[in-house]
Structure formats: C-alpha cells, structure tokens
Design a protein around this motif. Structure first.
Motif, PDB file in Angstrom:
ATOM      1  N   ILE A 167     -52.925 133.217 -98.704  1.00 31.56           N
ATOM      2  CA  ILE A 167     -52.433 132.770-100.003  1.00 31.56           C
ATOM      3  C   ILE A 167     -51.066 132.152 -99.756  1.00 31.56           C
ATOM      4  CG2 ILE A 167     -51.731 133.424-102.331  1.00 31.56           C
ATOM      5  CD1 ILE A 167     -53.656 135.793-102.147  1.00 31.56           C
ATOM      6  N   VAL A 168     -50.972 130.860-100.037  1.00 33.13           N
ATOM      7  CA  VAL A 168     -49.730 130.123 -99.834  1.00 33.13           C
ATOM      8  C   VAL A 168     -49.167 129.807-101.216  1.00 33.13           C
ATOM      9  CG1 VAL A 168     -48.637 128.137 -98.755  1.00 33.13           C
ATOM     10  CG2 VAL A 168     -50.712 129.118 -97.733  1.00 33.13           C
ATOM     11  N   ALA A 169     -47.950 130.257-101.471  1.00 36.04           N
ATOM     12  CA  ALA A 169     -47.313 130.059-102.776  1.00 36.04           C
ATOM     13  C   ALA A 169     -46.047 129.239-102.607  1.00 36.04           C
ATOM     14  CB  ALA A 169     -46.955 131.417-103.384  1.00 36.04           C
ATOM     15  N   VAL A 170     -45.852 128.289-103.515  1.00 37.44           N
ATOM     16  CA  VAL A 170     -44.591 127.550-103.559  1.00 37.44           C
ATOM     17  C   VAL A 170     -43.964 127.763-104.928  1.00 37.44           C
ATOM     18  CG1 VAL A 170     -45.192 125.818-101.825  1.00 37.44           C
ATOM     19  CG2 VAL A 170     -45.733 125.387-104.229  1.00 37.44           C
ATOM     20  N   VAL A 171     -42.638 127.730-104.945  1.00 38.41           N
ATOM     21  CA  VAL A 171     -41.913 127.918-106.199  1.00 38.41           C
ATOM     22  C   VAL A 171     -40.662 127.059-106.165  1.00 38.41           C
ATOM     23  CG1 VAL A 171     -40.655 129.945-105.320  1.00 38.41           C
ATOM     24  CG2 VAL A 171     -40.928 129.629-107.794  1.00 38.41           C
ATOM     25  N   ALA A 172     -40.301 126.523-107.315  1.00 40.78           N
ATOM     26  CA  ALA A 172     -39.070 125.739-107.452  1.00 40.78           C
ATOM     27  C   ALA A 172     -38.741 125.647-108.937  1.00 40.78           C
ATOM     28  CB  ALA A 172     -39.247 124.346-106.864  1.00 40.78           C
ATOM     29  N   PRO A 173     -37.484 125.370-109.273  1.00 39.26           N
ATOM     30  CA  PRO A 173     -37.164 125.141-110.682  1.00 39.26           C
ATOM     31  C   PRO A 173     -38.057 124.033-111.231  1.00 39.26           C
ATOM     32  CG  PRO A 173     -35.158 125.336-109.393  1.00 39.26           C
ATOM     33  CD  PRO A 173     -36.308 125.264-108.419  1.00 39.26           C
ATOM     34  N   ALA A 174     -38.602 124.232-112.424  1.00 38.50           N
ATOM     35  CA  ALA A 174     -39.555 123.285-113.003  1.00 38.50           C
ATOM     36  C   ALA A 174     -38.984 121.879-113.088  1.00 38.50           C
ATOM     37  CB  ALA A 174     -40.007 123.779-114.375  1.00 38.50           C
ATOM     38  N   GLU A 175     -37.727 121.754-113.486  1.00 36.01           N
ATOM     39  CA  GLU A 175     -37.149 120.418-113.658  1.00 36.01           C
ATOM     40  C   GLU A 175     -36.990 119.669-112.338  1.00 36.01           C
ATOM     41  OE1 GLU A 175     -33.371 120.950-115.570  1.00 36.01           O
ATOM     42  OE2 GLU A 175     -32.400 121.620-113.737  1.00 36.01           O
ATOM     43  N   ASP A 176     -36.956 120.380-111.220  1.00 36.02           N
ATOM     44  CA  ASP A 176     -36.795 119.753-109.912  1.00 36.02           C
ATOM     45  C   ASP A 176     -38.028 119.890-109.032  1.00 36.02           C
ATOM     46  OD1 ASP A 176     -34.093 119.197-110.542  1.00 36.02           O
ATOM     47  OD2 ASP A 176     -33.500 121.200-109.867  1.00 36.02           O
ATOM     48  N   PHE A 177     -39.120 120.404-109.591  1.00 37.94           N
ATOM     49  CA  PHE A 177     -40.274 120.736-108.764  1.00 37.94           C
ATOM     50  C   PHE A 177     -40.788 119.532-107.984  1.00 37.94           C
ATOM     51  CE2 PHE A 177     -44.699 121.645-107.760  1.00 37.94           C
ATOM     52  CZ  PHE A 177     -44.592 122.926-107.234  1.00 37.94           C
ATOM     53  N   ASP A 178     -40.979 118.408-108.649  1.00 34.54           N
ATOM     54  CA  ASP A 178     -41.519 117.236-107.969  1.00 34.54           C
ATOM     55  C   ASP A 178     -40.595 116.761-106.851  1.00 34.54           C
ATOM     56  OD1 ASP A 178     -43.768 117.270-109.604  1.00 34.54           O
ATOM     57  OD2 ASP A 178     -42.916 115.847-111.029  1.00 34.54           O
TER      58      ASP A 178
END
Length: 192
Positions: A167-178
């Motif tokens: 299971i590979v998970a990524v996370v980042a602030p929504a406004e900077d995700f892209d």
C-alpha cells in the motif's frame, strides 16, 4: 521554523489514516482511470520499497517509520521544507489479509471515520506486475499545530502474485498537491 523532529511528527499525523487502515464509486479498469503508470520526471531519484520501486523528487529524504500491526515492512520519504508534510509511505504485508478492492473499501472507512474524508474517489486499476490493484483519493481537514489544513491523500494498493500486498500512500496540502509531485510519485510505482 519547523524542526526535523516536528516535520516527522506532522507527517506521522498526516499518514495516520494509512497506519489505521493497515491494522466514490468504483471505476472499471478499462475506463478513465484516475491513476495510470507513468515514467518519473527527469531528475527524480528511484527508491526501492520492498517489492515496489518508486521515484520522487531529488530533495525528498528517507525517514524511519514503523510498519504498524498489520504490515511487515514500511518505508517513507518526505519533502524537505516548512509547513504541513508532503510525502510517501509504503506498507508491505507478506501475506495479505484482504484483496486490493477490500483494502480500498477499508481505507475509505478509515478515512471517513478517522479524518472525515470528503470528495472520495476510488477505482479498480490494472497495474503492470500486479495481480490486482486499486486506488482511492480524498481530501480531509486536519489540525496541524494551531491551524486547520486541507490535505489530499491518495493510495495505491497492489496485490502481488506471491500473496503479498503493498500500500503506497501519498499526502500533501490540497492546495499544493498537483505542484508537489505526489500524484506523479504514485504513478511512478513499479513492481520490483
């Protein structure tokens, strides 16, 4: 200024839904998948994470992490810098307890109960080298210090032919995700 120890704690809080899951509508694998395998951008660094490899921006650094009760191994990288954590966490189970589709359903339940996930999307995927694969993505507002921060989470679940699961998970602030490259990190996953 955020210290390295504080950044590790922040990223640990942000990845908590993955740890909980280890203890939308489904899309057809032939349809427009929200995640497709892709080569990493030039200049990214390759990382072996158990049975999978992935690439991340060169400035992302490894950090120690624990696999949790249901996993046997865990690997993690995080972006350097200030603010809420951006990173990737991989959990590997040598003998999967549920298939990719059931794992996605579990991640959805954990995200809904743990961080009040919203805008949930999920899909069954076809992934090279995988017996089965699935994806889920959602946003959640989490408390980081004195601030509420909108975060985006995406997970790729890969069932391997030897009965293991990653299971590979990524996370980042929504406004900077892209701009963070997190989605591209997930797309770069290959079965090792």
């Amino acid at each position: 200024m955020t210290t390295p120890a504080r950044r590790r704690r922040i990223l640990a809080v942000l990845l908590a839904p993955l740890a909980l899951a280890a203890c939308g509508t489904s899309e057809d694998a032939s349809g427009d998948a929200p995640l497709v395998p892709a080569a990493a951008p030039d200049g990214w660094t390759s990382h072996a994470m158990g049975p999978v490899d992935l690439s991340a921006p060169g400035e992302w650094e490894e950090f120690a992490t624990e696999p949790g009760e249901a996993a046997d191994e865990a690997y993690a990288l995080r972006a350097q810098g200030e603010g809420p954590g951006t990173g990737v966490h991989t959990s590997v189970t040598s003998e999967r307890r549920r298939d990719a589709e059931a794992a996605i359903a579990n991640l959805k339940d954990v995200g809904s109960a743990g961080v009040e996930a919203r805008d949930v999307e999920e899909a069954v995927l076809s992934w090279p080298g995988a017996e089965n694969a699935g994806w889920i993505g959602y946003e959640a507002t989490v408390r980081i210090g004195a601030d509420d921060v909108d975060m985006r989470y995406e997970y790729l679940v890969i069932d391997l032919e030897d009965s293991s699961q990653a299971i590979v998970a990524v996370v980042a602030p929504a406004e900077d995700f892209d701009e963070s490259g997190a989605h591209d990190v997930l797309a770069s996953v290959t079965v090792g």
